[in-house]
Enzyme design. Structure first.
Site, PDB file in Angstrom:
ATOM      1  N   CYS A  95       0.692  -1.159  -0.045  1.00 40.75           N
ATOM      2  CA  CYS A  95      -0.043  -0.002  -0.006  1.00 40.75           C
ATOM      3  C   CYS A  95       0.888   1.235   0.197  1.00 40.75           C
ATOM      4  O   CYS A  95       2.139   1.208  -0.738  1.00 40.75           O
ATOM      5  CB  CYS A  95      -1.049   0.069   1.088  1.00 40.75           C
ATOM      6  SG  CYS A  95      -0.070   0.111   2.864  1.00 40.75           S
ATOM      7  N   LEU A  96       0.511   2.244   0.481  1.00 43.04           N
ATOM      8  CA  LEU A  96       1.234   3.660   0.365  1.00 43.04           C
ATOM      9  C   LEU A  96       2.457   3.557   1.467  1.00 43.04           C
ATOM     10  O   LEU A  96       3.584   3.698   0.816  1.00 43.04           O
ATOM     11  CB  LEU A  96       0.534   4.614   0.833  1.00 43.04           C
ATOM     12  CG  LEU A  96       1.204   6.239   0.884  1.00 43.04           C
ATOM     13  CD1 LEU A  96       1.408   6.468  -0.615  1.00 43.04           C
ATOM     14  CD2 LEU A  96       0.388   7.368   1.295  1.00 43.04           C
TER      15      LEU A  96
END
Length: 365
Positions: A95-96
């Site tokens: 994810c980020l």
């Protein structure tokens, strides 16, 4: 080398499959070659959860996310992750920042599909920073040579023949001139930077410490050459590729008329494809209107329209050679001569294709 850096290096050197669970809008802004986007939340859901987080804090935002991504939606997303994991057992999820979104996705994947899947520590941010550092380190530690030459000398094709060549135009999906836009558009700035950094990394792994790049300036289309690399290239020696005027015109006809028309026709069919090809060519000339001046632009525009009309009617492309020759002779060649005069002392070699290839292969391993 830190352990995390070694893992990130392995990911890019071996093209490890990557499952990106960020929202589509984040993925579009920048990802990695071969990464696949199966988001935990779509753009609208992410926006709602973000507002909730700012207004009510993390626990409320997590609860809202669980509510928005539930039932059939949740099952669909888990199924997409499971399909990716089964198809790519050697892959990784990110994810980020390697935080909540990847944790939740992996928890759901394990509890509801029985699949334990690894994630990238630090997520997208760690991957991107590693690639930025790769380019910056190369700019400081490696040697670079710029390949220059008049328009149409075949610089890009020469770069492709060099094991140590870095193809900026290929990574930017753009030929670098006002006519250089390709049918399928350009990557985002971030994607361009990532492609270039991975290319550098892989060539370094094969032992290259010196690179050859085409003399593009600051931009390739709308993609900007990374600042650290651009500053390094401003001091790099220059090799000039030479070819006859006639050969250059023929090469331009092949790239921008024959090749580009074929691309449009393949994508849109004969009638619509030729119409869009014609529009693209005329629009590209229009970008130069102010620099060309009114009278010269109007003449070239008329010549281009006549060439397109004949090509459409009979397939004859000969008239294209007239406007191309005039544009090269009266616009591109004088511009190149001016740029050359502005960089005295940096040209270390000049020659035709065989001579330049031999020089670069001997001196830029």
């Amino acid at each position: 080398m830190r352990q995390d850096d070694a893992q990130l290096r392995h990911i890019f050197l071996h093209d490890v499959p990557l499952l990106d669970v960020r929202a589509p809008v984040e993925f579009a802004q920048g990802a990695f070659p071969g990464a696949v986007n199966h988001p935990l939340m779509d753009d609208a859901e992410r926006h709602q959860v973000g507002l909730c987080y700012r207004q009510q804090g993390q626990p409320a935002a997590i609860a809202l996310g669980q509510q928005l991504v539930s039932g059939h939606t949740r099952r669909e997303r888990i199924a997409a992750w499971a399909a990716f994991a089964q198809a790519h057992p050697d892959g990784l999820l990110y994810c980020l920042r390697g935080g909540l979104r990847s944790q939740i996705a992996l928890q759901w994947l394990h509890s509801e599909a029985g699949i334990a899947y690894p994630r990238v520590p630090g997520g997208y941010k760690a991957l991107r920073m590693f690639l930025i550092d790769t380019t910056q380190a190369a700019a400081q530690e490696c040697d670079f040579v710029l390949l220059s030459g008049l328009t149409g000398t075949g610089k890009t094709a020469l770069i492709a023949q060099l094991a140590q060549g870095l193809d900026l135009e290929g990574h930017a999906n753009h030929r670098g001139s006002s006519f250089g836009q390709r049918l399928d558009g350009q990557p985002s700035q971030v994607d361009f930077e990532h492609r270039l950094a991975i290319d550098i990394l892989k060539k370094q792994a094969r032992g290259h410490r010196a690179f050859v790049l085409e003399d593009e300036g600051r931009h390739v289309g709308r993609c900007s050459v990374p600042l650290a690399l651009r500053q390094r290239l401003e001091r790099a020696p220059i090799v000039c590729l030479q070819d006859s005027f006639g050969a250059r015109v023929e090469r331009i006809v092949g790239d921008y008329v024959i090749g580009q028309c074929a691309d449009f026709v393949a994508a849109h069919g004969p009638a619509l494809g030729f119409e869009r090809f014609s529009t693209r060519l005329l629009d590209s000339l229009g970008k130069l209107a102010r620099r060309l001046g009114g009278a010269r632009y109007q003449q070239l525009h008329a010549d281009m329209q006549a060439a397109l009309a004949r090509q459409q009617a009979s397939g004859d492309i000969d008239l294209h050679r007239h406007w191309i020759a005039a544009l090269v002779r009266d616009y591109y060649d004088p511009m190149y001569a001016f740029q050359r005069q502005s960089r005295p002392g940096r040209i270390v070699f000049e020659g035709d294709l065989p001579a330049v290839l031999a020089y670069l292969r001997a001196g830029c391993g």
